[in-house]
Design a protein around this motif. Structure first.
Motif, PDB file in Angstrom:
ATOM      1  N   SER A   8      10.326 -14.041 -12.169  1.00  0.00           N
ATOM      2  CA  SER A   8       9.867 -14.796 -13.339  1.00  0.00           C
ATOM      3  C   SER A   8       9.121 -13.830 -14.260  1.00  0.00           C
ATOM      4  O   SER A   8       8.723 -12.735 -13.853  1.00  0.00           O
ATOM      5  CB  SER A   8       8.913 -15.915 -12.909  1.00  0.00           C
ATOM      6  OG  SER A   8       7.697 -15.345 -12.435  1.00  0.00           O
ATOM      7  N   VAL A   9       8.963 -14.260 -15.520  1.00  0.00           N
ATOM      8  CA  VAL A   9       8.229 -13.441 -16.491  1.00  0.00           C
ATOM      9  C   VAL A   9       6.802 -13.195 -15.997  1.00  0.00           C
ATOM     10  O   VAL A   9       6.286 -12.068 -16.065  1.00  0.00           O
ATOM     11  CB  VAL A   9       8.213 -14.141 -17.873  1.00  0.00           C
ATOM     12  CG1 VAL A   9       7.256 -13.433 -18.817  1.00  0.00           C
ATOM     13  CG2 VAL A   9       9.614 -14.170 -18.460  1.00  0.00           C
ATOM     14  N   GLU A  10       6.170 -14.244 -15.462  1.00  0.00           N
ATOM     15  CA  GLU A  10       4.778 -14.107 -15.007  1.00  0.00           C
ATOM     16  C   GLU A  10       4.674 -13.038 -13.917  1.00  0.00           C
ATOM     17  O   GLU A  10       3.778 -12.195 -13.950  1.00  0.00           O
ATOM     18  CB  GLU A  10       4.251 -15.454 -14.467  1.00  0.00           C
ATOM     19  CG  GLU A  10       4.119 -16.555 -15.516  1.00  0.00           C
ATOM     20  CD  GLU A  10       5.464 -17.102 -16.002  1.00  0.00           C
ATOM     21  OE1 GLU A  10       6.447 -17.068 -15.216  1.00  0.00           O
ATOM     22  OE2 GLU A  10       5.550 -17.513 -17.173  1.00  0.00           O
ATOM     23  N   GLU A  11       5.599 -13.098 -12.968  1.00  0.00           N
ATOM     24  CA  GLU A  11       5.574 -12.099 -11.889  1.00  0.00           C
ATOM     25  C   GLU A  11       5.825 -10.692 -12.443  1.00  0.00           C
ATOM     26  O   GLU A  11       5.203  -9.725 -12.009  1.00  0.00           O
ATOM     27  CB  GLU A  11       6.661 -12.409 -10.850  1.00  0.00           C
ATOM     28  CG  GLU A  11       6.335 -13.564  -9.922  1.00  0.00           C
ATOM     29  CD  GLU A  11       7.546 -13.899  -9.034  1.00  0.00           C
ATOM     30  OE1 GLU A  11       7.693 -15.077  -8.715  1.00  0.00           O
ATOM     31  OE2 GLU A  11       8.326 -12.982  -8.685  1.00  0.00           O
ATOM     32  N   ALA A  12       6.736 -10.611 -13.420  1.00  0.00           N
ATOM     33  CA  ALA A  12       7.051  -9.293 -13.988  1.00  0.00           C
ATOM     34  C   ALA A  12       5.837  -8.718 -14.704  1.00  0.00           C
ATOM     35  O   ALA A  12       5.499  -7.542 -14.544  1.00  0.00           O
ATOM     36  CB  ALA A  12       8.237  -9.408 -14.955  1.00  0.00           C
ATOM     37  N   VAL A  50      13.646 -11.292 -17.042  1.00  0.00           N
ATOM     38  CA  VAL A  50      13.691 -11.347 -18.507  1.00  0.00           C
ATOM     39  C   VAL A  50      14.906 -12.146 -18.951  1.00  0.00           C
ATOM     40  O   VAL A  50      15.988 -11.978 -18.399  1.00  0.00           O
ATOM     41  CB  VAL A  50      13.710  -9.911 -19.081  1.00  0.00           C
ATOM     42  CG1 VAL A  50      14.044  -9.909 -20.563  1.00  0.00           C
ATOM     43  CG2 VAL A  50      12.358  -9.246 -18.858  1.00  0.00           C
ATOM     44  N   PRO A  51      14.724 -13.051 -19.924  1.00  0.00           N
ATOM     45  CA  PRO A  51      15.854 -13.898 -20.318  1.00  0.00           C
ATOM     46  C   PRO A  51      17.004 -13.115 -20.912  1.00  0.00           C
ATOM     47  O   PRO A  51      16.812 -12.042 -21.486  1.00  0.00           O
ATOM     48  CB  PRO A  51      15.245 -14.841 -21.365  1.00  0.00           C
ATOM     49  CG  PRO A  51      13.969 -14.234 -21.783  1.00  0.00           C
ATOM     50  CD  PRO A  51      13.502 -13.353 -20.664  1.00  0.00           C
ATOM     51  N   ARG A  52      18.210 -13.677 -20.752  1.00  0.00           N
ATOM     52  CA  ARG A  52      19.393 -13.092 -21.370  1.00  0.00           C
ATOM     53  C   ARG A  52      20.214 -14.215 -22.001  1.00  0.00           C
ATOM     54  O   ARG A  52      20.067 -15.367 -21.660  1.00  0.00           O
ATOM     55  CB  ARG A  52      20.218 -12.285 -20.366  1.00  0.00           C
ATOM     56  CG  ARG A  52      20.421 -12.934 -19.008  1.00  0.00           C
ATOM     57  CD  ARG A  52      21.278 -12.059 -18.088  1.00  0.00           C
ATOM     58  NE  ARG A  52      20.643 -10.791 -17.799  1.00  0.00           N
ATOM     59  CZ  ARG A  52      21.297  -9.663 -17.494  1.00  0.00           C
ATOM     60  NH1 ARG A  52      22.606  -9.651 -17.416  1.00  0.00           N
ATOM     61  NH2 ARG A  52      20.658  -8.557 -17.228  1.00  0.00           N
ATOM     62  N   GLY A  53      21.088 -13.848 -22.920  1.00  0.00           N
ATOM     63  CA  GLY A  53      21.921 -14.847 -23.582  1.00  0.00           C
ATOM     64  C   GLY A  53      21.621 -14.935 -25.071  1.00  0.00           C
ATOM     65  O   GLY A  53      20.672 -14.318 -25.566  1.00  0.00           O
ATOM     66  N   GLY A  74      17.972 -13.285 -25.760  1.00  0.00           N
ATOM     67  CA  GLY A  74      17.130 -12.838 -24.649  1.00  0.00           C
ATOM     68  C   GLY A  74      17.131 -11.318 -24.583  1.00  0.00           C
ATOM     69  O   GLY A  74      18.189 -10.692 -24.740  1.00  0.00           O
ATOM     70  N   ALA A  75      15.968 -10.716 -24.341  1.00  0.00           N
ATOM     71  CA  ALA A  75      15.867  -9.251 -24.367  1.00  0.00           C
ATOM     72  C   ALA A  75      16.693  -8.590 -23.271  1.00  0.00           C
ATOM     73  O   ALA A  75      17.032  -7.418 -23.363  1.00  0.00           O
ATOM     74  CB  ALA A  75      14.403  -8.826 -24.257  1.00  0.00           C
ATOM     75  N   GLY A  76      17.043  -9.357 -22.231  1.00  0.00           N
ATOM     76  CA  GLY A  76      17.833  -8.780 -21.140  1.00  0.00           C
ATOM     77  C   GLY A  76      19.336  -8.855 -21.380  1.00  0.00           C
ATOM     78  O   GLY A  76      20.121  -8.508 -20.493  1.00  0.00           O
ATOM     79  N   THR A  77      19.752  -9.281 -22.560  1.00  0.00           N
ATOM     80  CA  THR A  77      21.182  -9.414 -22.842  1.00  0.00           C
ATOM     81  C   THR A  77      21.844  -8.050 -22.993  1.00  0.00           C
ATOM     82  O   THR A  77      21.387  -7.228 -23.779  1.00  0.00           O
ATOM     83  CB  THR A  77      21.386 -10.207 -24.158  1.00  0.00           C
ATOM     84  OG1 THR A  77      20.603 -11.390 -24.105  1.00  0.00           O
ATOM     85  CG2 THR A  77      22.850 -10.553 -24.365  1.00  0.00           C
TER      86      THR A  77
END
Lengths: 291, 171
Positions: A8-12, A50-53, A74-77
């Motif tokens: 999750s973002v929080e964990e990251a 990190v979100p993707r899409g 999403g930055a992970g795209t």
């Protein structure tokens, strides 16, 4: 070196406290780790965090033109996803397509692309250059054919990101784990006191991007070979809300906005990069003619 | 296998004592596991631990494509992917293309067209071509150039290689 895989973002964000290094697609970071230009005790793999899409989104209060359509990315795209996304502005799609070989576009993420390190051969070979904390820029005295024509007073390195120029021309915004800012404010020219190229704080993580639909946009790029190489000069132009913006890749230590074609005449080319100014003039003209 | 001098060279391609990351992945259809250094490339793990030396180690910068493999079906440079990033995923190397003794049609086409000189780039080109034809069975010349643009050959030029791609597409 240890590796953590937050989900999750929080964990990251928690894992990135204390000097850990974020790992996106790895296409830039893996060689830097191998060459010990980046030293890390802990790597934080962002894939699951990190979100993707890509999706159309409702305008936010911070949008410069709240009435028009906007896109959320999403930055992970990976770049390979963006280049095949028919709805997003042409300049970003083309910049992603031209950024690297198919292998790199499959792994490289848009967030990581914005933060990639310079290709300056002195910096990559660990010369004690100004950017590494030394006294002088070795490229200015030495070999600098691929280097900067703007913002090169202290460091002549050139920023390699094509998508960053496209996103600057579009007036994109980014959201990190702690703030929302125009992409233009992500970058800074390094100074004697602080030689970093971005305004990110330690451990700050780019999560998403937001950009407008453009009435028209284009990305053109001069390279040493026809299919993928880093930009000698990349030019992004976009018309958004009736306003035309131009941004360049490969010409300054950071992605470079110019307010008009005439601003190119304020360039400060080095002896070996004067040719880049001629290319920049031609590509800006071509981009505006096709816009 | 690696000892002495090589232990002191700071590449990810070199044996590290600290192998604290356990990965489990599927390689060429078989479940495999390995203990790796956190900074180790997938290429190193494939070649040195999993004993699959088909993917070649050349530039280690993602420029030459000699180490091309499929990661969940996507063409990637194994030198730029950490082994740990492949944990839980599916990898196909050039060794996984042939059906036992029966060469893959792309391999056959490379032999028939004479698209091999020194051969160092060939595994990467074969994997990249297989990926191209999987996604696009009848590519145009332009699509071929784009799909193979991340694979460099320094011997032959590309005419024979494109002949092989056309031949494989027809077969």
């Amino acid at each position: 070196m240890q590796l953590v895989r937050p989900s999750s973002v929080e964990e990251a964000v928690a894992a990135l406290r204390g000097g850990a290094v974020a790992l996106g697609g790895g296409t830039d970071l893996v060689p830097l780790l191998r060459d010990r230009i980046v030293e890390a005790e802990t790597l934080v793999e962002l894939h699951a965090a990190v979100p993707r899409g890509v999706r159309r989104c409702t305008p936010t209060s911070t949008s410069p033109s709240p009435s028009s359509a906007r896109f959320w990315i999403g930055a992970g795209t990976p770049l390979a996803v963006l280049e095949a996304e028919p709805e997003i502005p042409t300049t970003l799609r083309e910049a992603c397509r031209l950024a690297a070989s198919p292998q790199l576009r499959a792994m490289g993420t848009i967030g990581g692309n914005l933060l990639q390190a310079t290709r300056c051969w002195y910096w990559r070979l660990k010369f004690p250059c100004w950017l590494h904390g030394g006294e002088t820029c070795d490229a200015k005295e030495g070999q600098h054919r691929e280097h900067a024509i703007f913002g090169n007073e202290r460091c002549a390195s050139a920023h390699p990101s094509d998508p960053a120029a496209a996103l600057l021309a579009l007036g994109a915004r980014i959201r990190t784990d702690r703030r929302d800012l125009p992409l233009a404010e992500l970058y800074r020219l390094p100074t004697d006191d602080d030689r970093s190229m971005t305004t990110l704080e330690p451990g700050e993580l780019i999560l998403e991007l937001e950009l407008p639909a453009a009435e028209s946009s284009i990305y053109v790029k001069a390279m040493d070979r026809q299919r993928w190489a880093f930009a000698l000069v990349g030019v992004a132009a976009a018309r958004v809300g009736g306003e035309t913006r131009i941004a360049l890749a490969g010409v300054a230590p950071v992605p470079w906005l110019v307010s008009s074609p005439e601003e190119l005449e304020q360039a400060t080319p080095l002896p070996g990069t004067a040719y880049k100014l001629e290319i920049a003039r031609a590509l800006v003209q071509r981009a505006l003619a096709q816009l | 296998m690696r000892c002495g001098f090589w232990r002191n060279v700071p590449w990810s391609g070199v044996w590290h004592e600290d192998r604290g990351v356990k990965i489990r992945l599927t390689v060429n259809g078989e479940p495999r596991e390995a203990d790796v250094w956190a900074g180790e490339s997938l290429l190193t793990t494939l070649r040195d631990t999993l004993e699959l030396p088909g993917s070649k180690n050349a530039c280690e910068q993602g420029e030459c494509g000699s180490c091309s493999v499929l990661l969940d079906g996507a063409l990637v440079c194994a030198c730029l992917v950490l082994a740990a990033q492949a944990d839980g995923h599916e990898v196909t190397t050039v060794e996984g293309l042939a059906d036992r003794e029966e060469l893959h049609r792309v391999q056959r086409a490379f032999v028939e067209a004479g698209a091999v000189q020194c051969g160092f780039c060939t595994p990467g080109l074969v994997v990249a071509t297989a990926a191209l034809l999987e996604a696009n069975p009848d590519p145009s010349d332009d699509e071929m150039r784009e799909a193979l643009s991340g694979n460099l050959c320094r011997c032959t030029g590309y005419a024979k290689i494109f002949d092989a791609v056309r031949l494989a597409a027809r077969s």
